[in-house]
Design a protein around this motif. Structure first.
Motif, short mmCIF file in Angstrom:
data_model
loop_
_atom_site.label_atom_id
_atom_site.label_comp_id
_atom_site.label_asym_id
_atom_site.label_seq_id
_atom_site.Cartn_x
_atom_site.Cartn_y
_atom_site.Cartn_z
N ILE A 182 -61.55 -38.96 -39.66
CA ILE A 182 -60.64 -37.73 -38.95
C ILE A 182 -59.07 -38.09 -39.53
O ILE A 182 -58.50 -39.03 -39.14
CB ILE A 182 -60.66 -37.85 -37.54
CG1 ILE A 182 -62.22 -37.83 -36.98
CG2 ILE A 182 -59.73 -36.77 -36.81
CD1 ILE A 182 -62.18 -38.04 -35.24
N SER A 219 -57.57 -30.00 -33.37
CA SER A 219 -58.10 -29.18 -34.38
C SER A 219 -59.35 -30.31 -35.13
O SER A 219 -60.55 -30.14 -35.19
CB SER A 219 -57.56 -28.72 -35.21
OG SER A 219 -58.10 -28.17 -36.29
N PRO A 220 -58.49 -31.46 -35.60
CA PRO A 220 -59.60 -32.14 -36.39
C PRO A 220 -60.53 -32.88 -35.45
O PRO A 220 -61.64 -33.17 -35.75
CB PRO A 220 -58.75 -33.43 -36.79
CG PRO A 220 -57.13 -33.11 -36.62
CD PRO A 220 -57.26 -31.81 -35.73
N ARG A 272 -61.90 -31.70 -32.89
CA ARG A 272 -63.13 -30.62 -32.63
C ARG A 272 -64.02 -30.55 -33.68
O ARG A 272 -65.06 -30.55 -33.70
CB ARG A 272 -62.33 -29.22 -32.41
CG ARG A 272 -63.32 -28.16 -32.19
CD ARG A 272 -62.65 -26.92 -31.85
NE ARG A 272 -63.56 -25.66 -31.73
CZ ARG A 272 -63.77 -24.94 -32.91
NH1 ARG A 272 -63.01 -25.00 -34.04
NH2 ARG A 272 -64.43 -23.81 -32.91
N LEU A 273 -63.41 -30.54 -35.16
CA LEU A 273 -64.19 -30.62 -36.21
C LEU A 273 -65.20 -31.63 -36.27
O LEU A 273 -66.52 -31.48 -36.53
CB LEU A 273 -63.34 -30.71 -37.38
CG LEU A 273 -62.95 -29.31 -38.09
CD1 LEU A 273 -61.94 -29.53 -39.33
CD2 LEU A 273 -64.27 -28.38 -38.40
N ALA A 274 -64.68 -32.88 -35.92
CA ALA A 274 -65.47 -34.16 -35.83
C ALA A 274 -66.70 -33.69 -35.00
O ALA A 274 -67.83 -34.29 -35.19
CB ALA A 274 -64.66 -35.43 -35.44
N LEU A 327 -68.06 -31.10 -33.72
CA LEU A 327 -68.90 -30.44 -34.27
C LEU A 327 -69.86 -30.84 -35.32
O LEU A 327 -71.03 -30.64 -35.56
CB LEU A 327 -68.32 -28.96 -34.95
CG LEU A 327 -67.51 -28.18 -33.72
CD1 LEU A 327 -66.94 -26.80 -34.36
CD2 LEU A 327 -68.62 -27.70 -32.63
N LYS A 328 -69.04 -31.73 -36.18
CA LYS A 328 -70.01 -32.44 -37.23
C LYS A 328 -70.99 -33.22 -36.58
O LYS A 328 -72.28 -33.73 -36.81
CB LYS A 328 -68.95 -33.32 -38.23
CG LYS A 328 -68.57 -32.68 -39.30
CD LYS A 328 -67.96 -33.51 -40.39
CE LYS A 328 -67.21 -32.80 -41.20
NZ LYS A 328 -65.89 -33.57 -41.77
N ARG A 337 -74.06 -31.57 -35.13
CA ARG A 337 -74.94 -30.93 -36.19
C ARG A 337 -76.19 -32.17 -36.62
O ARG A 337 -76.76 -31.74 -37.21
CB ARG A 337 -74.37 -30.43 -37.38
CG ARG A 337 -73.72 -28.95 -37.44
CD ARG A 337 -73.53 -28.38 -38.54
NE ARG A 337 -72.49 -28.98 -39.12
CZ ARG A 337 -71.16 -28.76 -39.05
NH1 ARG A 337 -70.97 -27.76 -38.40
NH2 ARG A 337 -70.47 -29.28 -39.81
N VAL A 392 -62.34 -22.92 -28.32
CA VAL A 392 -63.02 -24.32 -28.32
C VAL A 392 -63.63 -24.29 -27.03
O VAL A 392 -63.01 -24.43 -26.21
CB VAL A 392 -61.74 -25.11 -28.54
CG1 VAL A 392 -62.42 -26.77 -28.52
CG2 VAL A 392 -60.88 -24.97 -29.67
#
Ligand SMILES: Nc1ncnc2c1ncn2[C@@H]1O[C@H](COP(=O)(O)OP(=O)(O)O)[C@@H](O)[C@H]1O
Ligand SMILES: [Mg+2]
Length: 389
Positions: free
Chosen positions: A75, A91-92, A94-96, A98-99, A102, A131
């Motif tokens: 991150i 934001s980073p 959140r991206l993490a 979401l990754k 998945r 978010v």
């Protein structure tokens, strides 16, 4: 030689064609990344060094290493003067999450991580493209409004989500000198808690030689939580390799005397070596590159560095900040006493305080110890002496 395929990279954060002289650091990083996802304790890394020594390149390299390894999620964020740590992390993180979401598995912790993040965003008053708003808030987690508690809850939640996926997380923070003292303190407390819980999250940060100050508990934890590798100029051997190898790859020799000139004139500073390589490449017709070529290019390199690397930093400053730096360059030496600057300018040390702190805040100077200041940009004093106005 052909400018179009010039491999040298005199640009902030650009990977150099030969990443020389950092083997020891990469050895430590490999151990760090290897242990991280296993939940074995690791010490977070805080790289410090002057501008242009290759800290950002190093962090980018750690991102790639983590990606190649596959079980550590990097991150990355770059701190700035303008934004709070919470706002930068949202934001980073959140991206993490979401990754992680998945990836295969049940993911209860990932969903709870997103809920915690939602609460956290409420506390830092960032509205953020929806978010996790479809999620129920996780009551009582990361919503106290006290950054130290909330950041701990949030990072613990992210680390738990990663652990659920058998992943580690490395939080990479560049320009960490811009993180304020209370924010850095909160980060330290969060990392401390994560380590106590045996969760797989650690930090690799980079910044100027003065890191944010710490007080109380955070200070004593920080000593054990972090190692502080100093990133400096390259050794002679590494400097020679950094200049020679890219030419060799194109079938061109660089004579010892030419490499020697580059080492001496660059002081082994990676940014300057790249500028030398770049200009030499464009200048010579073919090999071998000689000391005479280096002499001929010297002036072009100085002009480029003055224009691109040094002057831009000067332009943002107020006249009184500039006069402070000029006084430093006239006094000379690496560490300069405030008392000498005071004498040089005929202004009391106390009255110089505000300029001193604004220059520190802008990342132009730092204080290696009490009563002393130093430039954060290598060879800046030479630049100022070359360009007296
Ligand atoms: N180990 C190295 N060998 C050769 N060049 C390097 C090395 N590390 C960085 N560089 C070059 O130095 C310059 C500055 O790197 P950067 O990571 O932006 O420094 P910093 O973040 O410390 O200011 C870049 O042009 C980069 O290509
Ligand atoms: Mg950088």
């Amino acid at each position: 030689m052909d400018n179009i395929i010039n491999p040298f990279s005199p640009n902030a954060g650009s990977r150099p064609p030969e990443l020389a002289g950092r083997e020891d650091i990469f050895r430590d990083v490999r151990v760090f990344l290897g242990r991280l996802p296993t939940g074995r304790s690791v010490q977070s890394l805080l790289f410090t060094g002057l501008r242009g020594v290759g800290k950002t390149v190093l962090l980018n390299e750690i991102v790639h290493m983590a990606e190649r390894q596959g079980n550590v999620l990097p991150i990355y964020l770059e701190a700035s003067e303008a934004r709070s740590l919470g706002a930068m992390l949202a934001s980073p993180l959140r991206l993490a999450l979401l990754k992680l979401d998945r990836m295969k598995g049940t993911g209860a912790k990932v969903r709870s991580g997103l809920s915690v993040l939602r609460n956290f965003l409420g506390t830092i008053k960032v509205s953020f493209g929806g978010v996790g708003f479809e999620l129920e808030p996780a009551t009582g987690r990361a919503d106290s409004g006290d950054l130290q508690f909330d950041l701990t809850e949030l990072l613990v939640a992210v680390a738990e989500a990663a652990a659920e996926r058998q992943m580690g997380v490395v939080l990479l923070i560049d320009e960490i000198q811009y993180v304020t003292e209370p924010e850095f303190g909160a980060l330290v407390m969060a990392l401390h808690r994560i380590q106590q819980l045996g969760l797989p999250l650690a930090m690799a940060g980079a910044g100027l030689p003065t890191l944010p100050g710490l007080a109380g508990e955070a200070k004593s934890y920080a000593e054990r939580l972090f190692t502080y590798p100093v990133i400096g100029a390259l050794s002679k051997e590494a400097s020679v390799l950094a200049i020679r190898r890219p030419f060799l790859d194109a079938g061109v020799e660089v004579e010892d005397s030419a490499a020697d000139t580059v080492y001496r004139r660059s002081g082994g500073y990676p940014y300057f070596i790249q500028e030398w390589g770049y200009q030499l490449w464009n200048f010579v017709e073919g090999g071998p590159v000689t000391a005479t070529d280096a002499e001929m290019v010297d002036e072009i390199v100085s002009r480029q560095l003055d224009g691109n690397f040094f002057r831009v930093r000067m332009e943002r400053l107020t006249p009184s900040e500039k006069s402070f730096l000029r006084a430093m360059s006239q006094i000379g030496g690496e560490r300069i006493r405030m008392a000498d600057i005071s004498r040089n300018l005929g202004i009391s040390v106390n009255a110089l305080g505000p300029r001193r702190s604004s220059l520190v805040k802008r990342g132009m100077i730092y204080s290696p110890s009490h009563g002393l200041v130093a430039f954060t940009v290598p060879l800046f004093d030479e630049f100022l002496r070359r360009n007296p106005v």
